[in-house]
Structure formats: structure tokens, C-alpha cells
Design a protein around this motif. Sequence first.
Motif, PDB file in Angstrom:
ATOM      1  N   UNK A  30      -2.644  -2.848 -29.757  1.00 24.10           N
ATOM      2  CA  UNK A  30      -2.940  -4.236 -29.071  1.00 24.10           C
ATOM      3  C   UNK A  30      -2.497  -5.478 -29.819  1.00 24.10           C
ATOM      4  N   UNK A  31      -2.386  -5.373 -31.304  1.00 20.60           N
ATOM      5  CA  UNK A  31      -2.102  -6.637 -31.903  1.00 20.60           C
ATOM      6  C   UNK A  31      -0.424  -7.079 -31.777  1.00 20.60           C
ATOM      7  N   UNK A 150      -1.243 -16.852 -32.339  1.00 18.41           N
ATOM      8  CA  UNK A 150      -1.444 -15.297 -33.161  1.00 18.41           C
ATOM      9  C   UNK A 150      -2.867 -14.561 -33.169  1.00 18.41           C
ATOM     10  N   UNK A 151      -2.577 -13.092 -33.212  1.00 19.33           N
ATOM     11  CA  UNK A 151      -3.747 -12.415 -32.998  1.00 19.33           C
ATOM     12  C   UNK A 151      -4.255 -11.578 -34.132  1.00 19.33           C
ATOM     13  N   UNK A 152      -5.438 -11.044 -34.305  1.00 19.76           N
ATOM     14  CA  UNK A 152      -5.998 -10.170 -35.423  1.00 19.76           C
ATOM     15  C   UNK A 152      -6.613  -9.105 -34.807  1.00 19.76           C
ATOM     16  N   UNK A 153      -6.584  -8.027 -35.384  1.00 23.82           N
ATOM     17  CA  UNK A 153      -7.390  -6.774 -34.908  1.00 23.82           C
ATOM     18  C   UNK A 153      -7.827  -6.006 -36.178  1.00 23.82           C
ATOM     19  N   UNK A 175     -13.724 -21.476 -33.334  1.00 25.89           N
ATOM     20  CA  UNK A 175     -13.369 -22.617 -33.359  1.00 25.89           C
ATOM     21  C   UNK A 175     -11.719 -22.973 -33.688  1.00 25.89           C
ATOM     22  N   UNK A 176     -11.092 -21.514 -34.019  1.00 25.70           N
ATOM     23  CA  UNK A 176      -9.621 -21.427 -34.235  1.00 25.70           C
ATOM     24  C   UNK A 176      -9.114 -20.542 -33.237  1.00 25.70           C
ATOM     25  N   UNK A 177      -9.547 -19.659 -32.324  1.00 26.71           N
ATOM     26  CA  UNK A 177      -9.145 -19.073 -31.527  1.00 26.71           C
ATOM     27  C   UNK A 177      -9.437 -19.118 -29.994  1.00 26.71           C
ATOM     28  N   UNK A 178      -8.592 -18.724 -29.089  1.00 26.37           N
ATOM     29  CA  UNK A 178      -9.002 -18.788 -27.535  1.00 26.37           C
ATOM     30  C   UNK A 178      -9.916 -17.762 -27.380  1.00 26.37           C
ATOM     31  N   UNK A 179      -9.819 -16.547 -27.703  1.00 28.22           N
ATOM     32  CA  UNK A 179     -10.500 -15.475 -27.483  1.00 28.22           C
ATOM     33  C   UNK A 179     -11.170 -14.631 -28.859  1.00 28.22           C
ATOM     34  N   UNK A 180     -12.522 -14.502 -28.860  1.00 24.32           N
ATOM     35  CA  UNK A 180     -13.108 -13.495 -29.793  1.00 24.32           C
ATOM     36  C   UNK A 180     -13.838 -12.573 -29.102  1.00 24.32           C
ATOM     37  N   UNK A 201     -11.383  -8.347 -32.477  1.00 25.60           N
ATOM     38  CA  UNK A 201     -10.222  -8.731 -31.621  1.00 25.60           C
ATOM     39  C   UNK A 201     -10.182 -10.146 -31.558  1.00 25.60           C
ATOM     40  N   UNK A 202      -9.300 -10.985 -32.172  1.00 26.28           N
ATOM     41  CA  UNK A 202      -9.176 -12.118 -31.881  1.00 26.28           C
ATOM     42  C   UNK A 202      -7.723 -12.637 -31.376  1.00 26.28           C
ATOM     43  N   UNK A 203      -7.755 -13.551 -30.368  1.00 32.95           N
ATOM     44  CA  UNK A 203      -6.029 -13.937 -30.011  1.00 32.95           C
ATOM     45  C   UNK A 203      -6.035 -15.478 -29.581  1.00 32.95           C
ATOM     46  N   UNK A 204      -4.948 -15.996 -29.656  1.00 31.50           N
ATOM     47  CA  UNK A 204      -5.002 -17.410 -29.310  1.00 31.50           C
ATOM     48  C   UNK A 204      -4.925 -18.276 -30.653  1.00 31.50           C
TER      49      UNK A 204
END
Length: 491
Positions: A30-31, A150-153, A175-180, A201-204
Motif C-alpha cells: 500500500x505504501x 507522502x504516506x505511512x503504513x 493536522x498533517x495528513x489528508x487521510x488517517x 495508514x496515513x496519506x497526503x
Amino acid sequence: MQVDKYIPGNQKQNGAYYTPGDAVHALIRWAVRSENDRLLDPSCGDGRFIAAHTKSVGIEQDVLSAAVAMQRAPGALVHEGDFFTWAANTPERFECAAGNPPFIRYQLFKGETRRRALDLCAGLGAAFSGLSSSWPLFLVATASLLKPGGRMAFVVPAEIGHAPYSAPLLEYLVTNFQRVQIVAVRSKLFPNLSEDCWLLYTEGYGGKTASIEFTALDQFAYSERPPQPDSIIPVSAWRSLWNRRLRPFLLSDPARELYGSLVVASGTRRFGDIASIGIGYVSGANDFFHLRPSEVKRWRIPPAFLHPSVRTSRALPPSRLTHSVIARWKREDAPMLLLRLQKDEQIPNSVKDYLKSEAAREAQQAYKCRTRDPWYSVPDVKVPDFFLSYMSGRQVGFVRNDAGCTCTNTLHAVKIRDREALPALLAFQKSALFQMSCEIEGHSLGGGMLKLEPGEASRIILPTPETIRKVDPVLVTEAVTTLQEWRHYAA
């Protein structure tokens, strides 16, 4: 991950528990969106995440693990050393990050490593308390090294659903990602580890979101993308109604909506509104300070210097602690008489003799004893109105103290401030709704136990009797069972 007493190759000490292969590949799949993406693993361990993608960078404190990582992922770049020092100085930025950050509790995560981590995160706008474990600081520092979008998983402890130090992390993420998105997994990812683990999972990166996506799964199964969310949690509701906790979202929608309606219902109070709740005393040397009646007789210690005490919740009867129970403990010669000496009082010779015994010399070496003056005066000895279980199995105990006992820190000492609320409290604590509130406000501990910290116990709700009568008992019972299953309590 290095701590002050870092031991190379010591898995438990260093917080290193390596991730199963199917979870690694699901997170990496995914990442990583392109073969040209650069991947960061802030604590790469034996290299299983960075081995799954060619253009990877791993940081690892443990010299033995770093050597294994270099062999497993020859195409990756592995830095041996402290991640927070590296993160504070590197100009590198990454499209994505994935891994399993080390879970090191605050007692071991200390010294210069801890200070660097806290300072770095504070500079990024995430202020953690002195009681924080290591893993949320790893995630904040890692996020700061992402490129825009960027993304984190990551694998994360289930603590993300309830621990106070998870709140600054989630505040930073929203406050720092578009999706959590948080994926809760009931079956253990690590069968040999008592800690439950979830997925994050976080992205954006560079954006922000007004909601947290939440999914609850019975067990993990490989998937190239996160499962669809069960709940879209408004950040505002997470902050206010749910006290910055995700644990209530393990419940069915009807059960959670019921509890939410009870919280805001007219007349509902919190336990802390009517009572003070805190753990009992810490003796520092329980075996020395708690005497059996036979020992009292042998040392000729006067009754004025002794106080009956409850040492564990297992000793308590179901509803009332009476003088007859104390008499039974004495007949059984149980170690239940606390040596209670005031700081400036005159001590008789018989007690002085006990304070000079071999057992006393050993007790004086205990940390709590040697750091107080005088060492033999146990502080914070309370005689509460009620005892409340600190850690519970099937049911949280609430026992009236009719015998004037005190208690150790294995129990909560409850002192009622609002006596007019007592009848309603006594009726409520016998209901399944009381147990439901304890399950929601408390949290899971290893071994299937439910733990109620003082602040959590203070948040137990006390609805009005009229409100309670309207509640569906079947729905409440199902909610209690659900949360017990999530903490792996054996039926």
C-alpha cells in the motif's frame, strides 16, 4: 532502538518484535506506489520491511540487527545509530515510510535518547508527556521526513486506541495528513507478545483531515489496501465526547450510540463528580510492612501501630468488607496488618526491635524506603468508603468498606464527597451498565485484564435512575461481552 541500558541482541529490552511476513507485504504494497519511491523504516530491525522494496533506507540502533538487515536487504541503505539524531540532521525526504516502531515503555526509554526525541517532536508541534512510550515519537519524527503527499503504513500497539500519549500523535496526524485510518485487529499479530497490535495508514502529508477512519477486524488477512472503514469519526467528537480515545469504536453502532446518548443525557454525572478516586499506599516493601497476627504476637507490637489492610482485590468479598471478614483473616494468620508509624511519634522498644531486624535491613534497601524520611513511615495511608478494582477480570469490583480498612496500590481507594448521590451509585454499580462504562473508560492489559487508571475510573458515568430504566439490557450485555472479547478475557 537504544536505551540507557541498551543490550545488543536483547529483543525484549530493546522493544524489538519482528513483524510477520504477510503484514509486512500488505503495508509495503500500500505504501509504495512506484518502483522509484524511496521508503524509510525508522527502526528497521532485521530488515524485513526494507528488503521488500529496493529503494529503501533503514535506521537501526541494534548492531546485530543492523548487520542482519544489511545482509537481508543488500540494495537498501542501512544507517546504524540513533534514529532521532539522524532525523534531526538528515536533509533526505521520502515518498513513503513503513515499519514497526519499537515499543519501549517510558521506564526504559530515557536519558539523552529520550530528550532528543521529545525535543524533536516538540519542535514539530507534538508535545508528549514524560510518561510516553517510544513508538508515537518515532511516528511523528518519521512523518516529518516525508515529501508533500507522502504516506505511512505502520504496525502500532493497540494503545493507540486509549493511551494518553497516543492523543498528541493522532492530533499531529490529523493536522498533517489528508487521510488517517486505524485498523483494529482482535486476534494477535504477535502470538508470543502480550501487547495487541493494530495498523495505521496515513496519506497526503502536508494536508489535514477533519475525521479519523476506523475499522475493526476479528483477524488480519493480507490485502493490498486497507479495509473499508466501519466508522468515520469526526475529530471534534473524538476530542470531546470520546475523550480522544478510539476504544468505544470497537462496539456496534447501536451500543456506542447508546453510550454516547447516556454521556450527554440530562442528569448524567461522572464518578469523579461525586467521589475522589486514587490508588492506595505504596509501602515499598510489602512483606516487611504487612505482618501476620502470629508475627505481631512474636514481636509484641502494640495494636495502636497496626492497621488492617486489603492487599489485593482477590481478598475482597463481593459487596461489603465487614469486621467478621477481618476476624476471619486474622484466624487464617494472613499478612494483613499494616505497620503504620507516624513520622514524629514515640516508638516503643518492641517496634524498635522489629525495625532493627534482618527483614528491616533488607526493606531499607528498597527504593521507596531509602528515599523517604523516615524510611519506615508509609505515606498516603487512607481509609476509604469503598474499594474499586484497579485491575479486573470478568467484573469490576466495588466493595463497601464497613471495617475501616486501608489498601495498597493494587486497589483504588474511593472517598464519597456527595453523600446524597450514594443510593443511586449503589444501585447503579450492580447493573451491567456500570460494567459497560468501566469497559469503555478503562483499557485492556496483558493477560486479558481490564485496567482502570484513576482518571479513567473518574470518568465512569452515573446516569439518573430514570435514564437507566430505559436502557436495553440485552444491548448493554452484548457491549460488555464485545469489549471483554477484545481484551481476550477467557469466558
